[in-house]
Motif scaffolding. Structure first.
Motif, PDB file in Angstrom:
ATOM      1  N   LEU A   1       0.817  -1.212   0.000  1.00 14.91           N
ATOM      2  CA  LEU A   1       0.000   0.000   0.000  1.00 14.91           C
ATOM      3  C   LEU A   1       0.854   1.268   0.000  1.00 14.91           C
ATOM      4  O   LEU A   1       0.382   2.334  -0.376  1.00 14.91           O
ATOM      5  CB  LEU A   1      -0.931   0.006   1.223  1.00 14.91           C
ATOM      6  CG  LEU A   1      -2.107  -0.979   1.181  1.00 14.91           C
ATOM      7  CD1 LEU A   1      -2.830  -1.000   2.519  1.00 14.91           C
ATOM      8  CD2 LEU A   1      -3.073  -0.616   0.061  1.00 14.91           C
TER       9      LEU A   1
ATOM     10  N   LEU B   1       1.723   2.526  -3.913  1.00 18.93           N
ATOM     11  CA  LEU B   1       0.675   2.734  -4.909  1.00 18.93           C
ATOM     12  C   LEU B   1       1.102   3.828  -5.897  1.00 18.93           C
ATOM     13  O   LEU B   1       1.618   4.872  -5.485  1.00 18.93           O
ATOM     14  CB  LEU B   1      -0.637   3.142  -4.235  1.00 18.93           C
ATOM     15  CG  LEU B   1      -1.365   2.070  -3.411  1.00 18.93           C
ATOM     16  CD1 LEU B   1      -2.540   2.689  -2.671  1.00 18.93           C
ATOM     17  CD2 LEU B   1      -1.835   0.934  -4.295  1.00 18.93           C
TER      18      LEU B   1
ATOM     19  N   ASP C   1      -5.353   7.351  -0.748  1.00 16.46           N
ATOM     20  CA  ASP C   1      -4.001   6.827  -0.874  1.00 16.46           C
ATOM     21  C   ASP C   1      -3.147   7.221   0.326  1.00 16.46           C
ATOM     22  O   ASP C   1      -2.396   6.403   0.879  1.00 16.46           O
ATOM     23  CB  ASP C   1      -3.337   7.354  -2.149  1.00 16.46           C
ATOM     24  CG  ASP C   1      -3.703   6.533  -3.380  1.00 16.46           C
ATOM     25  OD1 ASP C   1      -4.539   5.615  -3.261  1.00 16.46           O
ATOM     26  OD2 ASP C   1      -3.161   6.825  -4.470  1.00 16.46           O
TER      27      ASP C   1
ATOM     28  N   LEU D   1      -4.202   5.160   3.327  1.00 16.91           N
ATOM     29  CA  LEU D   1      -3.734   3.775   3.237  1.00 16.91           C
ATOM     30  C   LEU D   1      -2.232   3.677   3.479  1.00 16.91           C
ATOM     31  O   LEU D   1      -1.757   2.758   4.160  1.00 16.91           O
ATOM     32  CB  LEU D   1      -4.087   3.198   1.867  1.00 16.91           C
ATOM     33  CG  LEU D   1      -5.581   3.013   1.572  1.00 16.91           C
ATOM     34  CD1 LEU D   1      -5.794   2.642   0.116  1.00 16.91           C
ATOM     35  CD2 LEU D   1      -6.192   1.960   2.488  1.00 16.91           C
TER      36      LEU D   1
ATOM     37  N   LEU E   1      -6.584  -1.150  -5.538  1.00 18.50           N
ATOM     38  CA  LEU E   1      -6.217  -2.068  -4.458  1.00 18.50           C
ATOM     39  C   LEU E   1      -5.904  -3.461  -4.992  1.00 18.50           C
ATOM     40  O   LEU E   1      -4.964  -4.124  -4.529  1.00 18.50           O
ATOM     41  CB  LEU E   1      -7.351  -2.157  -3.432  1.00 18.50           C
ATOM     42  CG  LEU E   1      -7.555  -0.954  -2.512  1.00 18.50           C
ATOM     43  CD1 LEU E   1      -8.782  -1.160  -1.639  1.00 18.50           C
ATOM     44  CD2 LEU E   1      -6.323  -0.708  -1.652  1.00 18.50           C
TER      45      LEU E   1
ATOM     46  N   ALA F   1      -1.986  -3.208  -5.150  1.00 22.68           N
ATOM     47  CA  ALA F   1      -1.689  -3.636  -3.777  1.00 22.68           C
ATOM     48  C   ALA F   1      -1.872  -5.133  -3.598  1.00 22.68           C
ATOM     49  O   ALA F   1      -1.557  -5.674  -2.531  1.00 22.68           O
ATOM     50  CB  ALA F   1      -2.571  -2.883  -2.782  1.00 22.68           C
TER      51      ALA F   1
ATOM     52  N   ALA G   1      -4.648  -6.913  -3.406  1.00 25.83           N
ATOM     53  CA  ALA G   1      -5.737  -7.326  -2.521  1.00 25.83           C
ATOM     54  C   ALA G   1      -6.339  -8.638  -3.025  1.00 25.83           C
ATOM     55  O   ALA G   1      -6.596  -8.800  -4.214  1.00 25.83           O
ATOM     56  CB  ALA G   1      -6.814  -6.250  -2.465  1.00 25.83           C
TER      57      ALA G   1
ATOM     58  N   VAL H   1     -12.196  -8.188  -2.195  1.00 26.42           N
ATOM     59  CA  VAL H   1     -12.800  -6.989  -1.626  1.00 26.42           C
ATOM     60  C   VAL H   1     -14.274  -7.276  -1.373  1.00 26.42           C
ATOM     61  O   VAL H   1     -14.983  -7.764  -2.258  1.00 26.42           O
ATOM     62  CB  VAL H   1     -12.652  -5.778  -2.573  1.00 26.42           C
ATOM     63  CG1 VAL H   1     -13.395  -4.570  -2.015  1.00 26.42           C
ATOM     64  CG2 VAL H   1     -11.180  -5.443  -2.777  1.00 26.42           C
TER      65      VAL H   1
END
Length: 302
Positions: A146, A149, A169, A172, A200, A204, A206, A209
């Motif tokens: 994170l 980014l 941003d 995070l 994300l 990142a 993820a 979600v």
């Protein structure tokens, strides 16, 4: 009668078992019993750790157990000492074990020592062995990713959307556990949400979600937003790149990157119910509960 310490250990044993761990005593050690083995009173250079966590026969973490009612916020330093303590006859994933837990039977706190600024935080339950295995194979943690980014691509965005994404941003990257985006009606809140979810997932990493809505028709509208969203750096639609599931049953699609559901159905799933009446999702939880005072509802590990 059990002492508070013994009662807490019973509860912790049950919580570990529910999360997929095989709990053993050190004298009966069998690391081949399952993928994840939690060993009580495991010897270290700093003394016996309350629980040592092994995944695929490798030591990955420590659980520091306290009696019921003990505040866990000041225990993380003790856990970290055991994570760094030498152990004999044990393969370790790293010299400093990455995963540390504090538990008292009622609360569980967790920290990943590989985070840029590790800190203990409350979790719903112990992570499954498969989850810790996946995390040990990642080069960087989510919180580290994170912090890297890329800048927001502003083409096609309104000023208020750009401001929201940039400020999110910052939040995070600062590792703040919660963030609130507040925008006026008609300013494109859902589009903004889809934009940062795309960031994300792509940048990142993820895994999934969860997009919660108040009622069913909002879930259908949200799905349309994902279907219409064009990735600014790719040119393809979001749903061409990633699977999006709008839950109409209590079964999760394991390959979906985004899961859209109502709060009501989520609660039903956490309760372990096989199905939920879709008609209830067309009204909000406030309408279903009326004005009657509601005591907090309990859910078990699922």
């Amino acid at each position: 009668m059990l002492t508070p310490e013994q009662h807490a250990r019973q509860l912790i044993d049950a919580q570990l078992t529910a999360a997929g761990w095989t709990v053993q005593d050190t004298k009966l050690l069998n690391l081949g019993a399952s993928a994840g083995v939690a060993v009580r009173e495991y010897p270290t250079a700093s003394g016996p750790a309350d629980y040592a966590l092994f995944v695929d026969r490798k030591l990955v973490g420590i659980v520091e157990a306290k009696k019921e009612g003990t505040s866990l916020t000041a225990v993380a330093e003790q856990t970290a000492r055991y994570q760094a303590s030498a152990t004999k006859h044990a393969q370790r994933v790293a010299e400093q074990l990455p995963f540390g837990y504090e538990a008292n039977g009622q609360e569980i706190r967790f920290a990943d020592a590989r985070d840029p600024e590790p800190r203990s935080r409350p979790v719903f339950g112990f992570h499954r062995p498969e989850t810790l295995r996946d995390w040990t194979r990642q080069l960087h943690t989510l919180r580290a990713r994170l912090r890297t980014l890329p800048a927001v691509t502003t083409a096609g965005l309104r000023d208020c959307q750009i401001e929201a994404l940039r400020n999110l941003d910052v939040s995070l990257k600062d590792d703040r556990p919660r963030a609130l985006i507040q925008m006026a009606t008609g300013s494109g809140k859902t589009f903004t949400a889809v934009s940062f979810i795309y960031r994300l997932i792509k940048f990142a990493g993820a895994k999934r979600v969860l997009f919660l809505v108040d009622r069913g028709n909002l879930g259908r509208q949200t799905l349309q937003e994902f279907q219409q969203y064009t990735a600014p750096d790719d040119g393809r639609k979001f749903t061409e790149l990633y699977n999006v599931q709008h839950l109409t049953s209590n079964q999760l699609d394991t390959v979906s990157k985004v899961t859209i559901t109502t709060i009501l159905r989520l609660y039903s799933m956490l309760r372990g119910e096989a199905e939920y009446d879709a008609g209830n999702e067309e009204r909000s939880g406030f309408e279903l509960n009326g004005d009657a005072p509601q005591r907090p509802r309990e859910v078990a590990y699922n």
